[in-house]
Design a protein around this motif. Sequence first.
Motif, PDB file in Angstrom:
ATOM      1  N   LEU A 223       0.832  -1.206   0.000  1.00 26.09           N
ATOM      2  CA  LEU A 223       0.000   0.000   0.000  1.00 26.09           C
ATOM      3  C   LEU A 223       0.866   1.255   0.000  1.00 26.09           C
ATOM      4  O   LEU A 223       0.573   2.231  -0.698  1.00 26.09           O
ATOM      5  N   ILE A 224       1.945   1.214   0.786  1.00 30.29           N
ATOM      6  CA  ILE A 224       2.848   2.365   0.856  1.00 30.29           C
ATOM      7  C   ILE A 224       3.527   2.591  -0.489  1.00 30.29           C
ATOM      8  O   ILE A 224       3.596   3.724  -0.993  1.00 30.29           O
ATOM      9  N   ASN A 225       4.046   1.501  -1.091  1.00 33.34           N
ATOM     10  CA  ASN A 225       4.753   1.617  -2.376  1.00 33.34           C
ATOM     11  C   ASN A 225       3.833   2.095  -3.491  1.00 33.34           C
ATOM     12  O   ASN A 225       4.277   2.725  -4.460  1.00 33.34           O
ATOM     13  N   GLU A 226       2.542   1.782  -3.376  1.00 30.09           N
ATOM     14  CA  GLU A 226       1.575   2.205  -4.391  1.00 30.09           C
ATOM     15  C   GLU A 226       0.930   3.543  -4.036  1.00 30.09           C
ATOM     16  O   GLU A 226      -0.031   3.964  -4.686  1.00 30.09           O
ATOM     17  N   ASN A 227       1.476   4.196  -2.995  1.00 23.50           N
ATOM     18  CA  ASN A 227       0.981   5.502  -2.548  1.00 23.50           C
ATOM     19  C   ASN A 227      -0.504   5.489  -2.192  1.00 23.50           C
ATOM     20  O   ASN A 227      -1.220   6.475  -2.401  1.00 23.50           O
ATOM     21  N   ILE A 229      -1.764   5.620   0.663  1.00 20.83           N
ATOM     22  CA  ILE A 229      -1.808   6.143   2.021  1.00 20.83           C
ATOM     23  C   ILE A 229      -2.011   7.640   1.924  1.00 20.83           C
ATOM     24  O   ILE A 229      -1.876   8.211   0.832  1.00 20.83           O
ATOM     25  N   PRO A 230      -2.373   8.308   3.026  1.00 26.93           N
ATOM     26  CA  PRO A 230      -2.588   9.766   2.940  1.00 26.93           C
ATOM     27  C   PRO A 230      -1.398  10.492   2.319  1.00 26.93           C
ATOM     28  O   PRO A 230      -0.239  10.143   2.557  1.00 26.93           O
ATOM     29  N   LYS A 231      -1.689  11.491   1.507  1.00 29.70           N
ATOM     30  CA  LYS A 231      -0.659  12.188   0.742  1.00 29.70           C
ATOM     31  C   LYS A 231       0.428  12.777   1.632  1.00 29.70           C
ATOM     32  O   LYS A 231       1.613  12.765   1.289  1.00 29.70           O
ATOM     33  N   GLU A 232       0.035  13.274   2.811  1.00 28.50           N
ATOM     34  CA  GLU A 232       1.009  13.922   3.692  1.00 28.50           C
ATOM     35  C   GLU A 232       2.011  12.924   4.294  1.00 28.50           C
ATOM     36  O   GLU A 232       3.023  13.334   4.870  1.00 28.50           O
ATOM     37  N   LEU A 233       1.758  11.615   4.130  1.00 28.02           N
ATOM     38  CA  LEU A 233       2.660  10.598   4.667  1.00 28.02           C
ATOM     39  C   LEU A 233       3.563   9.971   3.607  1.00 28.02           C
ATOM     40  O   LEU A 233       4.448   9.189   3.919  1.00 28.02           O
ATOM     41  N   ASP A 240      10.480   5.093   9.377  1.00 28.27           N
ATOM     42  CA  ASP A 240       9.799   6.058  10.232  1.00 28.27           C
ATOM     43  C   ASP A 240       8.288   5.912  10.126  1.00 28.27           C
ATOM     44  O   ASP A 240       7.564   6.021  11.126  1.00 28.27           O
ATOM     45  N   LEU A 241       7.812   5.672   8.917  1.00 29.83           N
ATOM     46  CA  LEU A 241       6.377   5.565   8.690  1.00 29.83           C
ATOM     47  C   LEU A 241       5.769   4.428   9.500  1.00 29.83           C
ATOM     48  O   LEU A 241       4.676   4.545  10.059  1.00 29.83           O
TER      49      LEU A 241
END
Length: 317
Positions: A223-227, A229-233, A240-241
Amino acid sequence: MKLKILLFIIFPAVINAQNELNLNVGEIKQKKYHVAFDFENVNGRIIIAVNVNDRVKKFLLDTGAPTSFHENMLKEINYKTVIQNSQGIDANGASGAFDIIQIPEFSIQDITFLNNYALKIVGDLDFECLNLDGVIGSNSLRDSVVEFDFKAGKVTISSDFNTFGYGEVNENELIFKDFQSTPILKINMKLGYLNYNEEVIFDTGDNSFYSISINNLNQLLTLINENKIPKELQNISHSDLLGIISSSNGSFSSGLFGVETVSNHYKFKIQDFTVGSSVFDNMIATTTYGSNSRVGSEILNYGKLILDYKREKYYFI
């Protein structure tokens, strides 16, 4: 920081059969019962006395595993009947064959279990370190209410939740998805910067507080690699995330078919972790290569946990 670790956890979590197989066979002789008994706490593991053929044996009480009898004990009582031989996958993803047996009778205090299905355990599996003869698992507890009270050093098994006399307490959903009545809890947490909801096994065979499945971690990373997640993250580093504070290389657990493969593991700091209506702050958790994340027996240091298998509810007090 890189660490090389070898840490064993005895017989954790479920066995996934590769064919249709139901271990929820057998019954309890008594219709009404409420029995509290002492247990031996060995590094967070619940060791209880079980009577088999008028012989008192030491068993691990493990909600994340099926009832199992070691081959040495079966030889001692001259028990040979095999119901079925099956292929399966253990908690670490290793595959192999195992025998399913039916135990005519065993008892815990004044509770008598009749014709329960169990696995036959062959080999070491850390049984000799604790001098154990087997495991009492959730397939044998599925018709009961079980309270774990570490402060009093007691386990109580009852036919009815009302016999505990708690009155009004917060109840939470208890989920079952497999052939051995493994209890699953819904939890939520703040993992690094991410709010994360998950279904986890409550596994008293695991003495940690919480460990996240590497499968679930990989889904988060996708999910993170495909963005997604909320834009600000999206510009925050993965470490860190997700609150990763260190990594390690080693084997962390032993399953039915041996020690897990040496792999990369991660340690996390979790800001908020909610079980039922209770919130825990600033927890440390690690990954596991099992197929499911787990809440282990360390949570019992903070309160009583009651599994009402019959009504599919749990309570944390």
